[in-house]
Write a protein that holds these residues in place. Sequence first.
Motif, PDB file in Angstrom:
ATOM      1  N   ARG A  22       0.747  -1.338   0.065  1.00  0.00           N
ATOM      2  CA  ARG A  22      -0.020  -0.060  -0.084  1.00  0.00           C
ATOM      3  C   ARG A  22       1.018   1.303   0.044  1.00  0.00           C
ATOM      4  N   GLU A  26       0.720   4.196  -2.873  1.00  0.00           N
ATOM      5  CA  GLU A  26       0.274   5.460  -2.446  1.00  0.00           C
ATOM      6  C   GLU A  26       1.509   6.449  -3.059  1.00  0.00           C
ATOM      7  N   ASP A  52     -12.040  -6.408   1.139  1.00  0.00           N
ATOM      8  CA  ASP A  52     -11.736  -5.888  -0.354  1.00  0.00           C
ATOM      9  C   ASP A  52     -10.783  -4.530  -0.269  1.00  0.00           C
ATOM     10  N   ALA A  55      -9.828  -2.389  -3.315  1.00  0.00           N
ATOM     11  CA  ALA A  55     -10.681  -1.172  -3.509  1.00  0.00           C
ATOM     12  C   ALA A  55     -10.694   0.200  -2.715  1.00  0.00           C
ATOM     13  N   GLU A  56     -10.244  -0.062  -1.222  1.00  0.00           N
ATOM     14  CA  GLU A  56      -9.990   0.865  -0.606  1.00  0.00           C
ATOM     15  C   GLU A  56      -8.995   1.717  -0.692  1.00  0.00           C
ATOM     16  N   VAL A  58      -7.630   2.142  -3.570  1.00  0.00           N
ATOM     17  CA  VAL A  58      -7.917   2.836  -4.864  1.00  0.00           C
ATOM     18  C   VAL A  58      -8.710   4.183  -4.671  1.00  0.00           C
ATOM     19  N   ARG A  59      -9.595   3.877  -3.736  1.00  0.00           N
ATOM     20  CA  ARG A  59     -10.600   5.154  -3.195  1.00  0.00           C
ATOM     21  C   ARG A  59      -9.725   6.105  -2.971  1.00  0.00           C
ATOM     22  N   GLU A  60      -8.732   5.901  -1.761  1.00  0.00           N
ATOM     23  CA  GLU A  60      -7.718   6.716  -1.217  1.00  0.00           C
ATOM     24  C   GLU A  60      -6.882   7.485  -2.219  1.00  0.00           C
ATOM     25  N   ARG A  62      -7.404   7.795  -5.301  1.00  0.00           N
ATOM     26  CA  ARG A  62      -8.316   8.733  -6.333  1.00  0.00           C
ATOM     27  C   ARG A  62      -8.753  10.169  -5.423  1.00  0.00           C
ATOM     28  N   GLY A  63      -8.664   9.812  -4.089  1.00  0.00           N
ATOM     29  CA  GLY A  63      -9.210  10.743  -3.083  1.00  0.00           C
ATOM     30  C   GLY A  63      -8.053  12.068  -3.420  1.00  0.00           C
ATOM     31  N   THR A  67      -4.408   8.279  -9.958  1.00  0.00           N
ATOM     32  CA  THR A  67      -5.124   7.361 -11.010  1.00  0.00           C
ATOM     33  C   THR A  67      -4.853   6.038 -10.512  1.00  0.00           C
ATOM     34  N   ALA A  70      -8.439  -1.265  -9.212  1.00  0.00           N
ATOM     35  CA  ALA A  70      -8.362  -2.422  -8.304  1.00  0.00           C
ATOM     36  C   ALA A  70      -8.104  -3.625  -9.098  1.00  0.00           C
TER      37      ALA A  70
END
Length: 305
Positions: A22, A26, A52, A55-56, A58-60, A62-63, A67, A70
């Motif tokens: 992770r 990031e 999952d 996906a978490e 990916v959301r971070e 994108r936040g 880009t 998942a």
Amino acid sequence: MTQLRFDDRVAVITGAGRGLGRAYAELLAARGARVVVNDSGGTMRGDAVEADVAAEVVREIRGFGGTAVASTDSVATPAGGESIIDTALNTYGRIDILIHNAGNVRPGSLTEMSFEDFEAVLDVHLRGAFHLVRAAFPRMCAAGYGRVVLTSSIGGLYGNQKVANYAVAKSAMIGLSNVIALEGAAVGVKSNVIVPAALTRMAEGIDTSDYPPMQPELVAPAVGWLAHESCSVTGEMLVAIAGRVARAYIAETPGVYQPSWTIEQIAGHLDAIRDTDGRNWILPVVPSAHIDHITKSFALATEGQ
């Protein structure tokens, strides 16, 4: 100093839902990379899915404006490896960086470890690496560019008790990376090994109260440099632990040449055979360590005739 960025680069990072992976995802995404966040969300044994987590992440990403996409495919099968790389190709049209970080742990002593647990760990760490490389390497060669970072461990370099499966898999990363480095040298593909240590869920159950800071973010910059286009080395190993970054390498003593040997002579010359007096052979994998090893050894034999 100019910031090293990954704009327009596409990175596949396995085991990227938690811990070290992770942190890698990031960091590269924050520097402009388009990232495939691969993680099946499994337990440390790899025998059940917990969440999952891909996906978490990916959301971070994108936040904060990055880009990412998942992937939850398992690295443990050829089809899974191909699907992970296809996610990068189908989503972003290319694959520039492969960081294989996914792993599982099934401890047991040599007298207790089951064949199933031995194979299950090799499936993720070692065979998983090959499944990914087999899918990504031809694409990198065709594009004339690639960066591969495989994950070893101090357990792979030095071993540890009750983790024969893990030690075998992690030591094998060195050989695989060296072959990638050799075969990729002429076409712009570099491969190196990271030997990381950080406090992640793998440390659960260990008393770490006296440990210095060992967050995954301390390892990520070393991986980022190995994955960057400016990386100037290939076929090497970088260690990253608690803020220390170092090179690990394989060396040979010059040894002793004789035209013939007996068992007793080996015993009698053991100190000289093992002598690490600073004249050690350090043979760079690329371009020709394999040949250099043979050539230098043969030279001693020729000189002694």
